[in-house]
Structures are given as C-alpha cells and as structure tokens.
Design a protein around this motif. Structure first.
Motif, PDB file in Angstrom:
ATOM      1  N   ALA A  23     -25.706   1.365  33.034  1.00 37.44           N
ATOM      2  CA  ALA A  23     -26.628   2.456  32.693  1.00 37.44           C
ATOM      3  C   ALA A  23     -26.625   2.707  31.191  1.00 37.44           C
ATOM      4  O   ALA A  23     -27.693   2.899  30.582  1.00 37.44           O
ATOM      5  N   PHE A  24     -25.451   2.676  30.564  1.00 36.21           N
ATOM      6  CA  PHE A  24     -25.356   2.877  29.119  1.00 36.21           C
ATOM      7  C   PHE A  24     -26.130   1.799  28.364  1.00 36.21           C
ATOM      8  O   PHE A  24     -26.893   2.090  27.442  1.00 36.21           O
ATOM      9  N   ILE A  25     -25.931   0.544  28.743  1.00 38.90           N
ATOM     10  CA  ILE A  25     -26.608  -0.561  28.061  1.00 38.90           C
ATOM     11  C   ILE A  25     -28.115  -0.467  28.247  1.00 38.90           C
ATOM     12  O   ILE A  25     -28.883  -0.657  27.299  1.00 38.90           O
ATOM     13  N   LEU A  26     -28.570  -0.131  29.459  1.00 41.51           N
ATOM     14  CA  LEU A  26     -30.009  -0.034  29.716  1.00 41.51           C
ATOM     15  C   LEU A  26     -30.653   1.133  28.959  1.00 41.51           C
ATOM     16  O   LEU A  26     -31.829   1.056  28.588  1.00 41.51           O
ATOM     17  N   ASN A  28     -29.748   2.170  25.998  1.00 42.85           N
ATOM     18  CA  ASN A  28     -29.636   1.941  24.556  1.00 42.85           C
ATOM     19  C   ASN A  28     -30.176   0.566  24.197  1.00 42.85           C
ATOM     20  O   ASN A  28     -29.441  -0.315  23.761  1.00 42.85           O
ATOM     21  N   GLN A  29     -31.480   0.396  24.385  1.00 41.17           N
ATOM     22  CA  GLN A  29     -32.122  -0.896  24.144  1.00 41.17           C
ATOM     23  C   GLN A  29     -32.769  -1.013  22.765  1.00 41.17           C
ATOM     24  O   GLN A  29     -33.391  -2.021  22.464  1.00 41.17           O
ATOM     25  N   GLU A  30     -32.639   0.012  21.909  1.00 41.39           N
ATOM     26  CA  GLU A  30     -33.204  -0.087  20.573  1.00 41.39           C
ATOM     27  C   GLU A  30     -32.465  -1.176  19.799  1.00 41.39           C
ATOM     28  O   GLU A  30     -31.245  -1.245  19.839  1.00 41.39           O
ATOM     29  N   TYR A  31     -33.223  -2.011  19.097  1.00 38.36           N
ATOM     30  CA  TYR A  31     -32.598  -3.089  18.338  1.00 38.36           C
ATOM     31  C   TYR A  31     -32.016  -2.551  17.038  1.00 38.36           C
ATOM     32  O   TYR A  31     -32.616  -1.687  16.386  1.00 38.36           O
ATOM     33  N   VAL A  32     -30.837  -3.031  16.698  1.00 38.09           N
ATOM     34  CA  VAL A  32     -30.173  -2.656  15.447  1.00 38.09           C
ATOM     35  C   VAL A  32     -29.824  -3.927  14.682  1.00 38.09           C
ATOM     36  O   VAL A  32     -29.637  -4.998  15.262  1.00 38.09           O
ATOM     37  N   GLN A  33     -29.758  -3.793  13.364  1.00 41.27           N
ATOM     38  CA  GLN A  33     -29.401  -4.907  12.493  1.00 41.27           C
ATOM     39  C   GLN A  33     -27.881  -4.990  12.430  1.00 41.27           C
ATOM     40  O   GLN A  33     -27.211  -3.992  12.154  1.00 41.27           O
ATOM     41  N   VAL A  34     -27.319  -6.166  12.698  1.00 37.27           N
ATOM     42  CA  VAL A  34     -25.868  -6.356  12.696  1.00 37.27           C
ATOM     43  C   VAL A  34     -25.527  -7.454  11.692  1.00 37.27           C
ATOM     44  O   VAL A  34     -26.150  -8.517  11.688  1.00 37.27           O
ATOM     45  N   LYS A  35     -24.535  -7.168  10.839  1.00 34.50           N
ATOM     46  CA  LYS A  35     -24.055  -8.153   9.863  1.00 34.50           C
ATOM     47  C   LYS A  35     -22.563  -8.342  10.094  1.00 34.50           C
ATOM     48  O   LYS A  35     -21.820  -7.367  10.233  1.00 34.50           O
ATOM     49  N   PRO A  44     -29.735  -5.464  20.771  1.00 34.17           N
ATOM     50  CA  PRO A  44     -29.826  -4.100  21.304  1.00 34.17           C
ATOM     51  C   PRO A  44     -28.533  -3.335  21.041  1.00 34.17           C
ATOM     52  O   PRO A  44     -27.431  -3.900  21.089  1.00 34.17           O
ATOM     53  N   LEU A  45     -28.662  -2.048  20.745  1.00 27.22           N
ATOM     54  CA  LEU A  45     -27.515  -1.212  20.414  1.00 27.22           C
ATOM     55  C   LEU A  45     -26.449  -1.229  21.508  1.00 27.22           C
ATOM     56  O   LEU A  45     -25.256  -1.377  21.234  1.00 27.22           O
ATOM     57  N   GLY A  46     -26.865  -1.107  22.769  1.00 22.45           N
ATOM     58  CA  GLY A  46     -25.902  -1.105  23.878  1.00 22.45           C
ATOM     59  C   GLY A  46     -25.100  -2.386  23.940  1.00 22.45           C
ATOM     60  O   GLY A  46     -23.889  -2.374  24.168  1.00 22.45           O
ATOM     61  N   VAL A  47     -25.762  -3.509  23.700  1.00 25.22           N
ATOM     62  CA  VAL A  47     -25.088  -4.810  23.726  1.00 25.22           C
ATOM     63  C   VAL A  47     -24.109  -4.919  22.549  1.00 25.22           C
ATOM     64  O   VAL A  47     -22.985  -5.406  22.709  1.00 25.22           O
TER      65      VAL A  47
END
Length: 89
Positions: A23-26, A28-35, A44-47
């Motif tokens: 439920a948390f992952i679903l 929080n599906q907004e994409y975030v930039q990761v370095k 996705p933020l949840g992932v």
C-alpha cells in the motif's frame, strides 16, 4: 503455545507487514531523481525508499552476522582452552 501456532502467527504478521508495504509503495508513485556514486536515474518514491530500507537491513544483517561469528570463535577458543574433560556452556 505450539510451534505451529508461533509459525502461523509469524506468517500472519509478515503478511500484514507486506500488505502495508505494498500500500505504501502504491501510494507513493511520484518519480524522484536519485543520484548514487555518479549514477543518476528516476524511480518512484516508494520504490526508492523500499530499496534504501532493504539496503539498511542488509547492512544490519551483515554487522549482526559478523558479531555472531566473532562470539562463536571466542566461545570455541574458551572451550579449547578448558580442555577435553571440562564441560562449559
């Protein structure tokens, strides 16, 4: 309380945690930039948070395993020094 009952309770608890995690992952599906070490990507933020949590868990497990190995080696040394006729716990 039987062993089967304890196993059932552990499995039921794990399923509840898994449902909450999904439920948390679903949610929080907004994409975030990761370095990370020169690598860059969008996930996705949840992932991303799930991967960070799993990575932290792996580090804790490695540290715990190293400590257990250290304690077993120390106990083995104590038993060896005590001699063959001496009983130790």
């Amino acid at each position: 309380v039987t062993r089967a009952g304890m196993v059932w309770a552990a499995v039921a608890s794990a399923l509840v945690v898994l449902i909450v995690l999904i439920a948390f992952i679903l949610q929080n599906q907004e994409y975030v930039q990761v370095k990370f070490f020169g690598l860059e990507g969008s996930v996705p933020l949840g992932v991303a948070l799930f991967i960070a949590a799993v990575g932290g868990g792996v580090l804790v497990a490695i540290a715990g395993a190293a400590r257990i190995i250290q304690l077993r080696l120390a106990a083995h040394r104590v038993r060896r020094q005590a001699g063959p006729g001496t009983r130790t716990r």
